[in-house]
Design a protein around this motif. Structure first.
Motif, mmCIF file in Angstrom:
data_model
loop_
_atom_site.group_PDB
_atom_site.id
_atom_site.type_symbol
_atom_site.label_atom_id
_atom_site.label_comp_id
_atom_site.label_asym_id
_atom_site.label_seq_id
_atom_site.Cartn_x
_atom_site.Cartn_y
_atom_site.Cartn_z
ATOM 1 N N LEU A 157 0.835 -1.197 0.000
ATOM 2 C CA LEU A 157 0.000 0.000 0.000
ATOM 3 C C LEU A 157 0.873 1.251 0.000
ATOM 4 C CD1 LEU A 157 -2.832 1.311 0.316
ATOM 5 C CD2 LEU A 157 -2.523 1.101 2.802
ATOM 6 N N PHE A 158 0.526 2.178 -0.870
ATOM 7 C CA PHE A 158 1.221 3.461 -0.971
ATOM 8 C C PHE A 158 0.210 4.571 -0.703
ATOM 9 C CE2 PHE A 158 3.696 0.449 -3.278
ATOM 10 C CZ PHE A 158 5.017 0.847 -3.168
ATOM 11 N N ILE A 159 0.544 5.462 0.210
ATOM 12 C CA ILE A 159 -0.338 6.579 0.558
ATOM 13 C C ILE A 159 0.160 7.835 -0.158
ATOM 14 C CG2 ILE A 159 -1.253 8.017 2.413
ATOM 15 C CD1 ILE A 159 -0.791 5.704 4.312
ATOM 16 N N THR A 160 -0.763 8.523 -0.799
ATOM 17 C CA THR A 160 -0.384 9.747 -1.502
ATOM 18 C C THR A 160 -0.908 10.999 -0.824
ATOM 19 O OG1 THR A 160 -2.297 9.488 -2.965
ATOM 20 C CG2 THR A 160 -0.204 8.590 -3.733
ATOM 21 N N GLY A 161 -1.795 10.864 0.143
ATOM 22 C CA GLY A 161 -2.282 12.043 0.854
ATOM 23 C C GLY A 161 -3.646 11.815 1.461
ATOM 24 N N ARG A 162 -4.222 12.888 1.948
ATOM 25 C CA ARG A 162 -5.564 12.877 2.515
ATOM 26 C C ARG A 162 -6.514 13.572 1.542
ATOM 27 N NH1 ARG A 162 -7.518 10.189 6.692
ATOM 28 N NH2 ARG A 162 -8.831 11.939 7.277
ATOM 29 N N LEU A 163 -7.748 13.112 1.522
ATOM 30 C CA LEU A 163 -8.744 13.749 0.655
ATOM 31 C C LEU A 163 -8.829 15.242 0.936
ATOM 32 C CD1 LEU A 163 -11.667 11.148 0.649
ATOM 33 C CD2 LEU A 163 -10.432 11.995 -1.356
ATOM 34 N N LYS A 164 -8.845 15.609 2.223
ATOM 35 C CA LYS A 164 -9.007 17.016 2.585
ATOM 36 C C LYS A 164 -7.705 17.804 2.485
ATOM 37 C CE LYS A 164 -12.956 16.231 5.640
ATOM 38 N NZ LYS A 164 -13.492 16.338 7.015
ATOM 39 N N LEU A 167 -5.497 17.333 -0.128
ATOM 40 C CA LEU A 167 -5.078 17.380 -1.527
ATOM 41 C C LEU A 167 -5.040 18.828 -2.014
ATOM 42 C CD1 LEU A 167 -4.446 15.174 -3.674
ATOM 43 C CD2 LEU A 167 -6.775 15.522 -4.522
ATOM 44 N N ILE A 168 -3.945 19.192 -2.673
ATOM 45 C CA ILE A 168 -3.811 20.530 -3.252
ATOM 46 C C ILE A 168 -4.274 20.468 -4.706
ATOM 47 C CG2 ILE A 168 -2.209 22.411 -3.795
ATOM 48 C CD1 ILE A 168 -0.351 21.254 -1.607
ATOM 49 N N ILE A 169 -5.216 21.327 -5.061
ATOM 50 C CA ILE A 169 -5.731 21.357 -6.436
ATOM 51 C C ILE A 169 -5.326 22.687 -7.048
ATOM 52 C CG2 ILE A 169 -7.764 21.141 -7.907
ATOM 53 C CD1 ILE A 169 -9.136 19.655 -5.644
ATOM 54 N N ARG A 170 -4.296 22.653 -7.872
ATOM 55 C CA ARG A 170 -3.736 23.867 -8.487
ATOM 56 C C ARG A 170 -4.101 23.898 -9.958
ATOM 57 N NH1 ARG A 170 0.615 25.674 -11.497
ATOM 58 N NH2 ARG A 170 1.565 27.643 -10.785
ATOM 59 N N PRO A 222 0.542 16.545 -1.227
ATOM 60 C CA PRO A 222 1.531 17.270 -0.411
ATOM 61 C C PRO A 222 2.724 16.418 -0.009
ATOM 62 C CG PRO A 222 -0.698 17.683 0.377
ATOM 63 C CD PRO A 222 -0.796 16.592 -0.634
ATOM 64 N N ARG A 223 2.519 15.110 0.170
ATOM 65 C CA ARG A 223 3.616 14.279 0.653
ATOM 66 C C ARG A 223 4.795 14.284 -0.321
ATOM 67 N NH1 ARG A 223 3.784 7.888 2.611
ATOM 68 N NH2 ARG A 223 6.025 7.900 2.979
ATOM 69 N N ALA A 237 8.921 19.689 7.851
ATOM 70 C CA ALA A 237 8.388 20.349 6.665
ATOM 71 C C ALA A 237 7.002 19.820 6.357
ATOM 72 C CB ALA A 237 9.313 20.125 5.465
ATOM 73 N N ALA A 238 6.165 20.693 5.824
ATOM 74 C CA ALA A 238 4.833 20.284 5.375
ATOM 75 C C ALA A 238 4.353 21.255 4.315
ATOM 76 C CB ALA A 238 3.847 20.237 6.530
#
Length: 545
Positions: free
Chosen positions: A433-440, A442-445, A452-453, A468-469
């Motif tokens: 399993l690979f985690i790419t972030g949280r639904l809330k 997520l940066i939508i540019r 963000p990770r 860092a974050a």
């Protein structure tokens, strides 16, 4: 055996005189026999006070033998334990205490004033039992206990032969009643634990005995724990990681726990050496603190040469993503595997874990399913194939039953019998399993989804960065733009432009932060997890000043 009561009774029969919890500040040890005796005595006390089966009992304590005795004893006595976050803000703590419907709260003397302030804002009455770390609960003698013997503990209290630790009575002050103790069932609620509430008021997860014992066994299986293993617990027991991973797992395996009252980076390896600990569950923030001590020349333990450290089998990281650069640096410096895992409050801890060596560990992965099933779902709740990205969902006996007094949140959290975690990720062909972030988070540019990770990982590769974050901030043209908050290591200097350029080399100009804000320390929750969703507010205040 799927109740905490059965786990305690079994260990008391098999390993009664063995130390279960060792409190390094006092040298006190809580044996399995004392743990059972204390649970019995708590049940009697509750009965005499009219605290009925499945009533809520809270505690506001630092880590230590009494915190463990009360956490497990409350559950074993058929009541529901409600751990309170000692460092939470007043609003959140008062909400949890009131919302939980707690009938009684155990409190350490150092938190008595704080508790009294909270109780002043709660209309209903809650019984308070002061609980000093040295001698435990100071029961109100006005409550008759005619059927409760006040004699010394029946258990023969001895030092654990393999530890050389002094074992003194850390059990309850009353012997068990003649009648059989309360026997909870596996479907009874054992624990009411509140989420961190980083996006608003916290939600209370109701976890059954079945879920908690299953969660503990998942850790035992994932890390091949035995009765010979000893954990160093540096995370608070009011958090799921401390409570499930380094308390319930050793209870299930018959192992032991060294539990200082508070985490100290300076004392970490000294405690490992002095008590011959074989593993510890930590979070990325703690890993960074330990590495920084080495970088600053403050850590004097000889990791390659000191024989007292050779028994340390592994560290495990959970509660927040661990950047690959930090994992590699840990293993280079400390010479012990760091096992990345995934666990949630709602799943009684561990969901996935990388295998121990010589098993295959994959960098950036939290591992394979551990005692439960994992799937990736689309927005309609349909399972996706390997490689497809979506929301991580879990199914198993370790799931919460519901969110307390929150039917809407409970309905939203489930797709059939799958619990929707709110984390985004994918499974590879091998089931990792690979985690790419949280639904809330997520940066939508400009219509592009940015995890963000990925940006965090790039920033952590810079030698000056301690924490860092990345986060999305409002932008008039793109909707959101990427920014980052950073804390630097002591003695290091670095400009915002240097970090932005460094990051762009790794993730590209589009994803690289367009602004970097330097903080002394990033905001964190009770487990040490960086509270990313609090950063936009901090950034706004910095821009206004």
């Amino acid at each position: 055996m799927l109740t905490i009561r059965e786990q305690i009774d079994a260990q008391a029969r098999q390993r009664g005189d063995a130390a279960f919890v060792i409190e390094p500040e006092s040298g006190r040890a809580l044996t399995f026999a004392q743990l059972k005796h204390g649970a019995d005595a708590l049940g009697v006390r509750f009965d005499r006070r009219g605290i009925a089966r499945q009533d809520k009992v809270a505690f506001l304590l630092d880590n230590g033998a009494w915190a463990v005795q009360l956490l497990l004893g409350i559950m074993a006595a058929g009541r529901v334990a409600v751990p309170l976050n000692a460092v939470a803000g007043r609003t959140q703590l008062q909400y949890v205490l009131d919302h939980s419907d707690a009938e009684l709260v155990f409190v350490a003397p150092r938190y008595t004033d704080k508790l009294n302030e909270l109780l002043a804002g709660i209309e209903r009455g809650i019984e308070v039992v002061e609980t000093p770390p040295d001698d435990g609960p100071r029961w109100d003698d006005s409550v008759a206990d005619n059927d409760v013997s006040t004699a010394a503990a029946a258990a023969d209290v001895t030092a654990a032969a393999d530890a050389g630790d002094d074992a003194t009575d850390a059990g309850a002050d009353a012997a068990p009643a003649a009648s059989p103790p309360t026997q909870p069932t596996e479907s009874d609620t054992a624990l009411l634990l509140y989420t961190s509430g980083s996006t608003g008021l916290p939600k209370g997860a109701l976890l059954s005995h079945r879920a908690i014992v299953s969660g503990g066994r998942n850790v035992v299986a994932g890390h091949a724990l035995t009765a010979a293993d000893r954990a160093l617990c540096v995370l608070p027991v009011y958090h799921i990681n401390g409570a499930m991973v380094t308390v319930c797992a050793p209870l299930c395996s018959g192992g032991s726990v060294v539990m200082p009252m508070r985490f100290s980076a300076a004392a970490f390896w000294q405690l490992v050496a002095a008590h011959r600990c074989t593993w510890s569950s930590v979070v990325p923030t703690i890993i960074n603190y330990l590495l920084d001590r080495v970088a600053q020349g403050e850590e004097k333990m000889a990791f390659g040469d000191d024989p007292r450290l050779q028994q340390f089998r592994f560290g495990r990281s959970a509660s927040a993503p661990l950047p690959a650069a930090v994992l590699r640096e840990w293993e280079r410096v400390f010479g012990a595997p760091m096992i990345e895992t995934l666990g949630l409050t709602e799943t009684a801890g561990t969901v996935a874990s990388n295998p121990l060596p010589p098993g295959v560990r994959k960098v950036d992965s939290v591992g394979i399913a551990c005692g439960n099933a994992i799937a990736i779902l689309d927005s309609d709740g349909r399972q996706l194939a390997a490689g497809a990205r979506g929301e991580i969902a879990i199914r198993g006996r370790n799931l919460l039953d519901e969110y307390y007094k929150n039917e809407e949140a409970t309905r939203a959290a489930f797709a059939g019998d799958w619990f929707r975690s709110g984390d985004l990720g994918h499974l590879d062909a091998d089931g990792y399993l690979f985690i790419t972030g949280r639904l809330k988070e997520l940066i939508i540019r400009g219509g592009e989804n940015i995890a963000p990770r990925e940006i965090d990982d790039a920033l952590y590769r810079h030698p000056a960065v301690l924490e860092a974050a990345a986060v999305g901030v409002a932008h008039p043209d793109y909707g959101q733009e990427v920014a980052a908050c950073v804390a630097l290591r002591d003695g290091f200097n670095c400009t915002a432009r240097a970090l932005m350029d460094f990051c762009a080399q790794s993730v590209g100009e589009v994803k690289a932060p367009k602004a970097v804000y330097f903080l002394d320390e990033l905001p964190k929750g009770p487990s040490g997890k960086i509270l990313r969703l609090k950063l936009p507010e901090i950034i706004d205040s910095l821009n206004e000043s």
